[in-house]
Design an enzyme around this catalytic site. Structure first.
Site, PDB file in Angstrom:
ATOM      1  N   THR A   1      -1.951   2.638  -8.189  1.00  0.00           N
ATOM      2  CA  THR A   1      -3.093   3.318  -8.820  1.00  0.00           C
ATOM      3  C   THR A   1      -2.631   4.342  -9.846  1.00  0.00           C
ATOM      4  O   THR A   1      -3.192   4.451 -10.934  1.00  0.00           O
ATOM      5  CB  THR A   1      -3.967   3.985  -7.741  1.00  0.00           C
ATOM      6  OG1 THR A   1      -4.460   2.972  -6.856  1.00  0.00           O
ATOM      7  CG2 THR A   1      -5.147   4.707  -8.358  1.00  0.00           C
TER       8      THR A   1
ATOM      9  N   SER B   1       0.836  -1.205   0.000  1.00  0.00           N
ATOM     10  CA  SER B   1       0.000   0.000   0.000  1.00  0.00           C
ATOM     11  C   SER B   1       0.868   1.252   0.000  1.00  0.00           C
ATOM     12  O   SER B   1       1.782   1.391   0.806  1.00  0.00           O
ATOM     13  CB  SER B   1      -0.890  -0.006   1.249  1.00  0.00           C
ATOM     14  OG  SER B   1      -1.728   1.119   1.246  1.00  0.00           O
ATOM     15  N   GLY B   2       0.581   2.155  -0.947  1.00  0.00           N
ATOM     16  CA  GLY B   2       1.343   3.407  -1.042  1.00  0.00           C
ATOM     17  C   GLY B   2       2.542   3.334  -1.957  1.00  0.00           C
ATOM     18  O   GLY B   2       3.337   4.267  -2.033  1.00  0.00           O
TER      19      GLY B   2
ATOM     20  N   SER C   1      -5.346   5.499  -0.819  1.00  0.00           N
ATOM     21  CA  SER C   1      -5.260   4.045  -0.833  1.00  0.00           C
ATOM     22  C   SER C   1      -6.518   3.437  -1.445  1.00  0.00           C
ATOM     23  O   SER C   1      -7.636   3.791  -1.075  1.00  0.00           O
ATOM     24  CB  SER C   1      -5.075   3.517   0.591  1.00  0.00           C
ATOM     25  OG  SER C   1      -5.043   2.117   0.595  1.00  0.00           O
ATOM     26  N   SER C   2      -6.322   2.516  -2.409  1.00  0.00           N
ATOM     27  CA  SER C   2      -7.463   1.797  -2.990  1.00  0.00           C
ATOM     28  C   SER C   2      -7.999   0.832  -1.933  1.00  0.00           C
ATOM     29  O   SER C   2      -7.271  -0.032  -1.480  1.00  0.00           O
ATOM     30  CB  SER C   2      -7.020   1.008  -4.228  1.00  0.00           C
ATOM     31  OG  SER C   2      -6.539   1.860  -5.219  1.00  0.00           O
TER      32      SER C   2
ATOM     33  N   ASN D   1      -1.008   5.546   3.208  1.00  0.00           N
ATOM     34  CA  ASN D   1      -1.210   6.043   1.845  1.00  0.00           C
ATOM     35  C   ASN D   1      -2.375   7.031   1.845  1.00  0.00           C
ATOM     36  O   ASN D   1      -3.456   6.708   2.326  1.00  0.00           O
ATOM     37  CB  ASN D   1      -1.517   4.848   0.924  1.00  0.00           C
ATOM     38  CG  ASN D   1      -1.660   5.239  -0.522  1.00  0.00           C
ATOM     39  OD1 ASN D   1      -1.575   6.411  -0.894  1.00  0.00           O
ATOM     40  ND2 ASN D   1      -1.901   4.247  -1.377  1.00  0.00           N
TER      41      ASN D   1
ATOM     42  N   GLU E   1      -0.644  -5.062   3.060  1.00  0.00           N
ATOM     43  CA  GLU E   1      -0.570  -4.052   4.124  1.00  0.00           C
ATOM     44  C   GLU E   1      -0.521  -4.693   5.511  1.00  0.00           C
ATOM     45  O   GLU E   1      -1.109  -5.744   5.754  1.00  0.00           O
ATOM     46  CB  GLU E   1      -1.731  -3.060   4.022  1.00  0.00           C
ATOM     47  CG  GLU E   1      -3.119  -3.668   4.042  1.00  0.00           C
ATOM     48  CD  GLU E   1      -4.212  -2.650   3.728  1.00  0.00           C
ATOM     49  OE1 GLU E   1      -3.928  -1.679   3.008  1.00  0.00           O
ATOM     50  OE2 GLU E   1      -5.340  -2.831   4.200  1.00  0.00           O
TER      51      GLU E   1
ATOM     52  N   GLY F   1      -2.792  -3.019  -2.108  1.00  0.00           N
ATOM     53  CA  GLY F   1      -1.469  -3.595  -1.869  1.00  0.00           C
ATOM     54  C   GLY F   1      -1.396  -4.349  -0.557  1.00  0.00           C
ATOM     55  O   GLY F   1      -2.258  -4.221   0.315  1.00  0.00           O
TER      56      GLY F   1
END
Length: 1088
Positions: A114, A109-110, A162-163, A159, A388, A386
């Protein structure tokens, strides 16, 4: 000293572009190379075809239209590593190999997944063609990003964007490579975020966008307050994100809904549901005699109003539940009152259900807008949450990390395991390379027998009752019994640990069962089906009258099925990989945390990836596909190879002289060792296509040019029609345009702008105030008319030399008329504001035609052309005497050559009768004119907007004769005898302008100088004034044909031997062949 990329200009070389080229393969060397490039602002690096991307946490300057143009159609090695190179390769492979492609973007994540997906979609949108319908699809594809980010992304501690859902976006293409459809599959929206967030995190972006960006009227109708007023937003205490403009983003979100085609009333009701969820969260419950009651009944009204339901029914369904009871074969429904905790859970369940269904509606709206009836080609872009690790990890983190574990398994299967297995199957010599296969972790989570964690979780959920107190404890006990001894599993008092490929993660078991069960009670479905709004009712389409005997689907079961379906989809495509790396936790640019980067390099398996790539083969292809792609390289294989496919492949490889150690033949495939060898094949293939394309273009341009110049000739004759007699040797002449060969004469082009196009160029006679003839070069461009003369330099280092001088530049605005006689002569006068110019040109008709067009384009008025046998023109002002006028009088004379007689201020021109004024060119094609005689230049000179025409052979002579440029003065009035060369006497001054029959000018192809050139082609050229000694340097032999692509490059055929002037580390060497010096690629030759 700084190094620069060999081809891209001004691109500094930092570390190595492709880590396969690292001198030492270790995690430390990989991290050091990535760090060096990151600090120099190069975020992309290759491992063969795999792209490594490091999040820069700032906007980089190399994502403009210039880069799109640079990477389009270029080979990977030609430019520095870039996501555009991977995308272009993917797009071209889809078109050439007729295979679906996909790109798997992975990382924690981050790490920038994306953003990478956005750049891929943006590039495809730019480079693919299409009309208005295709543009509409492109707009929807691009606008889907801000819409789904608003409803599916949130700020987390790791993030800012973050998605919180997974997305697989298939962009579908037509056979012509135009994006004409698409499909989005979404996975596991983190709906628990709707009702609760960790410290320093936010709910989904849409809430804050709506609060900041809604109009005053919208805020009033939706009851919008500040974010700290809402329980669903104020738990974390975080409302703003650095660098994010929520108000502006809200406008983009609404605009995206519009582009996608969501009706206005549905847009409004989406906002009503979002606002309704916020108000729903403010309904609190108190305990009253073991039962839950709404603390403030007033707070029920606004959510009920926004959702179109009765406030009393809302209160009833939040505090009680209908239960089915079976007794003695009979079933009856009873209402059970809920306690405070159960009521709070029911409220949150309704909020999560509403949000999830709105999100699913938006995804379906996008799919509906870009759905196509049948699929042809597609490129899939996987942008998924991602890996995490948070301080407190729950059921959602478990599912997210499971999906990432599956993606890692695909990467291992296809880049490490499958590749090595393929070498063994194909009989290729190979030393196995060890790596960690994470299939053991995937089996721990999803296995059915022996049961994995998800199976155990589903079994516990099946026996839960109502809220299910104690179920989480039961889950922990059952997991300990079933998988407690597994090497990748541990448990502790309140949870368990899984040893993922990216590290150990501790999961808190509290809430696992409830979130996995994911049941929305029928009471709440009935409540929403009673809404007065059709749109809200459509979000709850369940039929509650049917008996449900099957086991309800759990969240874990859904995500497991989705993950495995996704793997199947990806396995059907040709995969490409982007491995994203997060360099720090501060989210600041140029901040490199060594330990964090190294940890990611380790768990992503980059070292093993490099080792397999270095030891293995960069390219492998089935024999038939290899033949299909490179058949064009030889006559034996094109259009089809007759014989065994393996022999055909060998023939192709030998035809390009590929070294035997660069390839191996397997049982069904050919394996090519280095990318450079593949690039050689690709470059030769491109050149073949380029050669054929040029032949087609040349034929087409020749055809078009013929048509164009025939039309121009007709239009030109209309200017003189019924006004001026015509010469019989010019009426059917083809127009050439450039009679000076300006491309070979920089001394003349220096007076023009850099890219100024030439319409007409010829050497003409200009007459001064005393009617003295002076040679001038007349050039017509879309901007002006240039008259260029020559003068002797009077001082300075170039004293005594003859230099070109711009004598006059006539802007179109300053010209007001052109005058001609009615006779067949070649004189014309350009009338200008300051003074006029009397000129004589054999190609006056062509010049006037082009001048008229350009004049009208620039001035928006027609050029005045007058005809008279007495013409007056102004001469240039000289000294104190001032300007005055001169007269040119035309009268009938003898012959076709003009006889001129100056007398004072009058010039008398006598000339015989020409063709009638009503003459028109014949449509029958006449022998074609090339332009020679005076100032004759080779054929290649006629390239400036003019066609190159071939002259008819001598045996096809026509009766028609042609006017032609001359060298100096004019030929004698009679042609010399054709018995042999004779000296011609110089004509007296009075006959200087006489013209006679020019049949003798109809010489064979290229004229006498051309015949001489053919006779002496094997002879050495005449020595220069200061002869140069022959070069005594190295020489080289051509291994392959090379056709120069630019003016500073040389061309040669296979086995040509020529001088090697200079070797350059860039790969572009300098050579000399047949007296011409220029650049060529060094890998096309061998030194001798």
């Amino acid at each position: 000293m700084a190094k620069y990329h060999w081809q891209s200009q001004n691109v500094k070389q930092s570390g190595v572009d492709d880590m396969v080229l690292l001198s030492k393969i270790s995690e430390d060397a990989i991290v050091e190379n990535l760090k060096r490039r990151y600090m120099d602002d190069y975020i992309f690096t290759y491992i063969g075809p795999v792209l490594i991307s490091v999040n820069p946490f700032k906007q980089m300057p190399y994502f403009t239209d210039r880069e799109i143009e640079l990477y389009q159609g270029a080979a990977q090695y030609e430019n520095p590593p870039h996501i555009y190179a991977l995308t272009d390769n993917m797009y071209r492979n889809m078109m050439i190999d007729v295979e679906n492609q996909c790109v798997i973007i992975s990382g924690e994540s981050g790490a920038g997944k994306t953003v990478a997906a956005k750049y891929i979609m943006g590039y495809i949108s730019k480079v693919s063609g299409g009309g208005s319908k295709v543009q509409h699809v492109k707009d929807i594809i691009l606008q889907s990003n801000p819409l789904l980010e608003a409803f599916g992304n949130a700020k987390t501690v790791r993030n800012n964007n973050s998605s919180r859902f997974g997305k697989y976006f298939e962009i579908q293409f037509s056979r012509g490579g135009e994006p004409d459809g698409g499909k989005i599959s979404n996975f596991l929206l983190e709906k628990s975020r709707v009702v609760t967030q960790n410290e320093s995190e936010r709910n989904f972006h849409i809430y804050y966008q709506m609060i900041e960006g809604a109009s005053t009227q919208q805020k009033e109708s939706l009851g919008i307050m500040t974010p700290d007023y809402y329980y669903y937003l104020n738990q974390s205490g975080t409302y703003k994100v650095d660098g994010t403009n929520d108000s502006k983003d809200f406008q983009e979100t609404m605009e995206a809904m519009q582009v996608i085609g969501i009706p206005g009333d549905h847009q409004l009701q989406v906002l009503q549901i979002i606002a309704g969820i916020l108000h729903l969260g403010n309904i609190c419950f108190i305990e009253a005699g073991n039962y839950g009651q709404v603390e403030s009944v007033d707070l029920l009204a606004f959510p009920a109003y926004l959702l179109g339901i009765d406030a009393g029914r809302l209160q009833e369904k939040l505090t009680s539940r209908k239960m089915d009871s079976k007794w003695g074969g009979k079933s009856e429904s009873i209402d059970v009152t809920l306690n405070q905790e159960q009521a709070t859970y029911t409220r949150d369940a309704l909020a999560k259900a509403l949000y999830t269904r709105v999100f699913d509606y938006l995804v379906e709206a996008i799919n509906k807008a870009i759905r196509k009836p049948h699929e042809e080609f597609s490129i899939g872009v996987l942008d998924i949450y991602g890996f995490e690790i948070f301080q407190k990890n729950g059921f959602e983190q478990f599912c997210i990390n499971f999906v990432n574990e599956k993606l890692q398994q695909i990467f291992i299967e296809l880049t490490l395991k499958a590749e090595q297995e393929e070498y063994v199957q194909e009989g290729i010599k190979w030393t196995p390379i060890e790596y960690f296969n994470n299939k053991i972790v995937c089996d721990l989570i999803e296995n059915k027998s022996p049961p994995g964690i998800m199976c155990i979780l589903d079994d516990v959920c099946a026996t839960m009752y109502a809220k299910g107190e104690g179920a989480d404890g039961t889950l922990l006990q059952k997991m300990q019994a079933a998988v407690g001894t597994h090497e990748h599993f541990n448990n502790f008092s309140s949870g368990f640990v899984v040893h993922h490929y990216a590290g150990k993660v501790s999961y808190e078991v509290n809430g696992f069962c409830e979130r996995n069960r994911d049941v929305l009670f029928t009471d709440l479905i009935e409540l929403m089906q009673s809404s007065e709004f059709d749109f809200i009712r459509s979000l709850f389409p369940e039929n509650l009258n049917t008996d449900k005997k099957s086991r309800p689907t759990t969240a874990g079961l859904k995500i497991k099925k989705q993950a495995n379906d996704l793997v199947k989809t990806l396995m059907k495509c040709t995969p490409h990989y982007i491995r994203c790396i997060k360099p720090n936790e501060t989210k600041r640019p140029r901040d490199w945390e060594e330990s964090r980067a190294k940890h990611q390099v380790e768990y992503l398996g980059l070292r093993e990836n490099i080792r397999v790539r270095r030891a293995g083969f960069a390219y492998r292809r089935l024999f038939n596909k290899f033949l299909m792609r490179y058949a064009i390289l030889t006559a034996e294989t094109w259009p089809s190879w007759r014989g065994p496919e393996q022999q055909g492949v060998l023939h192709l490889l030998q035809s390009v002289n590929m070294d035997h150690d660069q390839y191996q033949m397997g049982r069904t495939k050919v394996f090519v060792k280095n990318p450079e060898s593949l690039f050689l094949l690709e470059e030769m293939r491109e050149r073949k296509f380029d050669t054929f394309a040029r032949i087609i273009q040349k034929a087409w341009r020749k055809f078009i040019a013929r048509k164009k110049y025939e039309q121009m000739r007709e239009e030109a004759s209309d200017i003189l029609y019924n006004s001026k007699e015509r010469r019989k040797n010019s009426i059917n002449r083809n127009f050439v345009g450039d009679y000076l060969g300006l491309e070979q004469k920089p001394e003349l082009r220096q007076f023009l702008s850099k890219r100024e196009r030439v319409d007409f160029a010829d050497s003409v006679n200009k007459f001064d105030r005393r009617f003295k003839s002076i040679r001038r070069d007349l050039i017509l461009t879309p901007k002006a008319i240039y008259l260029i003369g020559r003068e002797k330099v009077k001082k300075g280092p170039e004293k005594g030399q003859i230099k070109e001088v711009l004598k006059r530049k006539l802007e179109f605005d300053s010209i007001h008329a052109v005058s001609l006689s009615t006779r067949q002569d070649d004189f014309f006068i350009l009338h200008e504001a300051a003074y006029d110019s009397l000129l004589e040109s054999n190609f006056k008709t062509e010049f006037l035609s082009l001048l008229s067009k350009r004049y009208e384009e620039v001035t928006k008025r027609k050029l005045t052309i007058s005809f008279s046998d007495r013409l007056e023109f102004k001469v240039k002002k000289e000294g104190w005497g001032g300007g005055s006028s001169r007269v040119v009088a035309f009268q009938r004379g003898d012959g076709d050559l003009a006889q001129v007689k100056p007398a004072g201020k009058t010039l008398t021109v006598a000339i015989g009768d020409g063709l009638p004024k009503s003459s028109k060119p014949t449509r029958k094609s006449a022998p074609e004119y090339r332009g020679g005689g005076r100032n004759h230049v080779p054929n290649r000179a006629h390239q400036n907007g003019a066609a190159k025409f071939s002259r008819a052979p001598p045996s096809q002579q026509s009766d028609i004769t042609y006017s032609s440029p001359h060298k100096q003065g004019r030929p004698p009035s009679t042609a010399p005898p054709k018995l042999g060369p004779q000296k011609t006497l110089r004509t007296p001054a009075s006959n200087q302008y006489n013209q006679g029959n020019r049949d003798f000018l109809n010489v064979p192809d290229q004229g006498m100088s051309g015949q001489q050139r053919k006779r002496s082609i094997s002879r050495k050229p005449p020595p220069a004034p200061k002869p140069q000694p022959p070069p005594q340097g190295p020489r080289c032999r051509a291994l392959y044909q090379y056709v120069g692509q630019d003016t500073d490059e040389i061309s040669f055929e296979v086995d040509d031997v020529f001088d090697l002037v200079k070797e350059d580390p860039s790969g572009w060497w300098t050579g000399r062949i047949q007296g011409r010096e220029g650049l060529f690629p060094g890998n096309y030759v061998e030194k001798i």
